[in-house]
Design a protein around this motif. Structure first.
Motif, PDB file in Angstrom:
ATOM      1  N   GLU A  86      20.935  82.900  41.125  1.00 45.97           N
ATOM      2  CA  GLU A  86      21.299  84.152  40.343  1.00 45.97           C
ATOM      3  C   GLU A  86      20.553  85.242  40.336  1.00 45.97           C
ATOM      4  N   SER A  87      19.355  84.984  40.577  1.00 48.03           N
ATOM      5  CA  SER A  87      18.446  86.090  40.849  1.00 48.03           C
ATOM      6  C   SER A  87      18.406  86.863  42.203  1.00 48.03           C
ATOM      7  N   LEU A  88      18.802  86.128  43.372  1.00 46.69           N
ATOM      8  CA  LEU A  88      18.665  86.511  44.739  1.00 46.69           C
ATOM      9  C   LEU A  88      20.133  87.178  45.013  1.00 46.69           C
ATOM     10  N   VAL A  89      21.301  86.268  44.469  1.00 46.22           N
ATOM     11  CA  VAL A  89      22.464  86.753  45.007  1.00 46.22           C
ATOM     12  C   VAL A  89      22.438  86.823  46.596  1.00 46.22           C
ATOM     13  N   PRO A  90      22.348  85.535  47.204  1.00 46.92           N
ATOM     14  CA  PRO A  90      22.242  85.620  48.954  1.00 46.92           C
ATOM     15  C   PRO A  90      23.634  85.777  49.444  1.00 46.92           C
ATOM     16  N   ASP A  91      23.701  86.039  50.863  1.00 42.50           N
ATOM     17  CA  ASP A  91      24.751  86.402  51.552  1.00 42.50           C
ATOM     18  C   ASP A  91      25.764  85.329  51.706  1.00 42.50           C
ATOM     19  N   LEU A  92      25.329  83.980  51.622  1.00 39.02           N
ATOM     20  CA  LEU A  92      25.860  82.716  51.839  1.00 39.02           C
ATOM     21  C   LEU A  92      25.007  81.717  51.204  1.00 39.02           C
ATOM     22  N   ILE A  93      25.680  80.376  50.902  1.00 37.51           N
ATOM     23  CA  ILE A  93      24.993  79.378  50.469  1.00 37.51           C
ATOM     24  C   ILE A  93      25.337  78.124  51.077  1.00 37.51           C
ATOM     25  N   VAL A  94      24.373  77.389  51.738  1.00 32.86           N
ATOM     26  CA  VAL A  94      24.601  76.172  52.088  1.00 32.86           C
ATOM     27  C   VAL A  94      24.280  75.037  51.144  1.00 32.86           C
ATOM     28  N   LEU A  95      25.421  73.928  50.782  1.00 30.84           N
ATOM     29  CA  LEU A  95      25.217  73.280  49.698  1.00 30.84           C
ATOM     30  C   LEU A  95      25.573  71.854  49.861  1.00 30.84           C
ATOM     31  N   ASP A  96      24.532  71.241  49.709  1.00 27.79           N
ATOM     32  CA  ASP A  96      24.660  69.634  49.856  1.00 27.79           C
ATOM     33  C   ASP A  96      25.498  68.864  48.662  1.00 27.79           C
ATOM     34  N   VAL A  97      26.561  68.284  49.066  1.00 26.79           N
ATOM     35  CA  VAL A  97      27.000  67.424  47.775  1.00 26.79           C
ATOM     36  C   VAL A  97      26.399  66.329  47.219  1.00 26.79           C
ATOM     37  N   ASN A  98      25.404  65.699  47.994  1.00 29.19           N
ATOM     38  CA  ASN A  98      25.044  64.583  47.317  1.00 29.19           C
ATOM     39  C   ASN A  98      23.337  64.972  46.897  1.00 29.19           C
ATOM     40  N   LEU A  99      23.472  65.846  45.941  1.00 30.06           N
ATOM     41  CA  LEU A  99      22.199  66.047  45.441  1.00 30.06           C
ATOM     42  C   LEU A  99      21.830  64.978  44.278  1.00 30.06           C
ATOM     43  N   GLY A 100      20.612  65.283  43.520  1.00 32.16           N
ATOM     44  CA  GLY A 100      20.271  64.187  42.477  1.00 32.16           C
ATOM     45  C   GLY A 100      21.083  64.301  41.157  1.00 32.16           C
ATOM     46  N   ARG A 101      20.330  64.596  40.077  1.00 36.10           N
ATOM     47  CA  ARG A 101      20.945  64.418  38.880  1.00 36.10           C
ATOM     48  C   ARG A 101      22.145  65.407  38.550  1.00 36.10           C
ATOM     49  N   MET A 102      22.194  66.590  39.313  1.00 35.69           N
ATOM     50  CA  MET A 102      23.245  67.607  39.472  1.00 35.69           C
ATOM     51  C   MET A 102      23.797  67.755  40.710  1.00 35.69           C
ATOM     52  N   ASP A 103      24.813  67.019  40.881  1.00 31.95           N
ATOM     53  CA  ASP A 103      25.624  67.046  42.349  1.00 31.95           C
ATOM     54  C   ASP A 103      26.080  68.261  42.756  1.00 31.95           C
ATOM     55  N   GLY A 104      26.518  68.574  43.995  1.00 33.47           N
ATOM     56  CA  GLY A 104      26.796  69.687  44.580  1.00 33.47           C
ATOM     57  C   GLY A 104      28.014  70.434  44.145  1.00 33.47           C
ATOM     58  N   ILE A 105      29.038  69.366  43.784  1.00 40.60           N
ATOM     59  CA  ILE A 105      30.046  70.010  42.942  1.00 40.60           C
ATOM     60  C   ILE A 105      29.994  70.646  41.842  1.00 40.60           C
ATOM     61  N   GLU A 106      29.001  70.138  40.780  1.00 42.27           N
ATOM     62  CA  GLU A 106      28.728  70.699  39.882  1.00 42.27           C
ATOM     63  C   GLU A 106      28.147  72.077  39.838  1.00 42.27           C
ATOM     64  N   VAL A 107      27.230  72.244  40.851  1.00 41.07           N
ATOM     65  CA  VAL A 107      26.466  73.344  41.227  1.00 41.07           C
ATOM     66  C   VAL A 107      27.198  74.318  41.807  1.00 41.07           C
ATOM     67  N   CYS A 108      28.146  74.118  42.445  1.00 41.60           N
ATOM     68  CA  CYS A 108      29.405  75.047  43.209  1.00 41.60           C
ATOM     69  C   CYS A 108      30.180  75.385  41.750  1.00 41.60           C
ATOM     70  N   ARG A 109      30.392  74.767  41.089  1.00 34.21           N
ATOM     71  CA  ARG A 109      31.149  75.026  39.741  1.00 34.21           C
ATOM     72  C   ARG A 109      30.422  76.005  39.123  1.00 34.21           C
ATOM     73  N   ASP A 110      29.160  75.932  38.704  1.00 37.39           N
ATOM     74  CA  ASP A 110      28.497  76.644  37.980  1.00 37.39           C
ATOM     75  C   ASP A 110      28.074  78.136  38.727  1.00 37.39           C
ATOM     76  N   LEU A 111      27.902  78.107  39.903  1.00 36.69           N
ATOM     77  CA  LEU A 111      27.853  79.136  40.953  1.00 36.69           C
ATOM     78  C   LEU A 111      28.907  80.207  40.755  1.00 36.69           C
ATOM     79  N   ARG A 112      30.217  79.445  40.683  1.00 36.81           N
ATOM     80  CA  ARG A 112      31.208  80.502  40.405  1.00 36.81           C
ATOM     81  C   ARG A 112      31.559  81.317  39.434  1.00 36.81           C
TER      82      ARG A 112
END
Length: 248
Positions: free
Chosen positions: A46-72
């Motif tokens: 949210e702070s940097l707004v990068p040009d692209l994000i590489v996102l692992d699906v298998n994160l810890g308490r908050m998985d990558g799918i949930e992170v992607c949903r919030d990023l969008r």
């Protein structure tokens, strides 16, 4: 001193993976930021707004799918997201791409292949941004469907349809040349800006998602149709039917 080719946010809780990706991306003059958890990743994105994000699906308490949903939902709504995971089953690929991912690569992976995929996404995004204000065709209008290239919007019967960046690009490529059948390889190359087909499931999932948003009956598509064994076409007429093979 060379200028940066762009900024990449790598979100993965495996330190060896983030270090490897960082090494290869920095060799290509990218600026790399890393995070090992979803909460910090969202703050950084949210702070940097990068040009692209590489996102692992298998994160810890908050998985990558949930992170992607919030990023969008925030400032990164249109930033390309490339999922990275050891999962290779169709259902996992479909889930990731359906939640807003643009592409998918499975572990173990070739770092050079990953870098090439990242470069292709960034190149495509910059080309789209550069040409959006110069586009001669401002919009395309079909019965019940309008594609606004300047505003990057699609409307069905006057109502806006929320498409992802890749879904909009796919529809744009197809609709600019109605009734023309695009081979899978050409359609992939035009949208992903890559000479490699990569994983054809990525293209097919995006087509499926596009149909779910455009079609009354996605199982019998009226707009985006399949020519089996060859590719896809956009059909502007109501009397078009899907073809099983190409006519000679």
């Amino acid at each position: 001193m060379k200028s940066s080719e762009g900024s990449i946010l790598v979100i993965d809780d495996e330190r060896e993976i983030t270090e490897l990706i960082t090494l290869f991306l920095e060799r290509e003059d990218f600026t790399v930021y890393t995070s090992d958890n979803g909460t910090d990743a969202l703050r950084i994105a949210e702070s940097l707004v990068p040009d692209l994000i590489v996102l692992d699906v298998n994160l810890g308490r908050m998985d990558g799918i949930e992170v992607c949903r919030d990023l969008r939902k925030g400032a990164c709504a249109d930033v390309p997201i490339l999922f990275l995971s050891c999962k290779s089953e169709d259902r996992d690929i479909i889930r990731g791409l359906s939640e807003g991912g643009d592409d998918y690569i499975t572990k173990p992976f070739s770092p050079s292949q990953l870098v090439a995929r990242i470069q292709a996404h960034i190149r495509r995004r910059r080309t789209r941004e550069r040409t959006s204000t110069e586009e001669q065709v401002v919009s395309l209008n079909f019965p019940g469907l309008e594609i606004d290239f300047r505003g990057l919007e699609v409307r069905m019967e006057g109502e806006p349809i929320a498409l992802s960046a890749k879904e909009f690009e796919l529809l744009s490529v197809l609709a600019r040349q109605p009734n023309r059948v695009f081979p899978l390889e050409e359609l992939y190359r035009r949208v992903w800006q890559s000479d490699s087909m990569g994983d054809t499931r990525t293209l097919m999932v995006h087509i499926s998602n596009l149909r779910k948003k455009l079609e009354i009956d996605p199982a019998r598509p009226r707009w985006v149709q399949t020519v089996r064994g060859f590719g896809y076409r956009f059909c502007p007429a109501n009397n078009c039917e899907e073809q099983s093979t190409l006519s000679n």
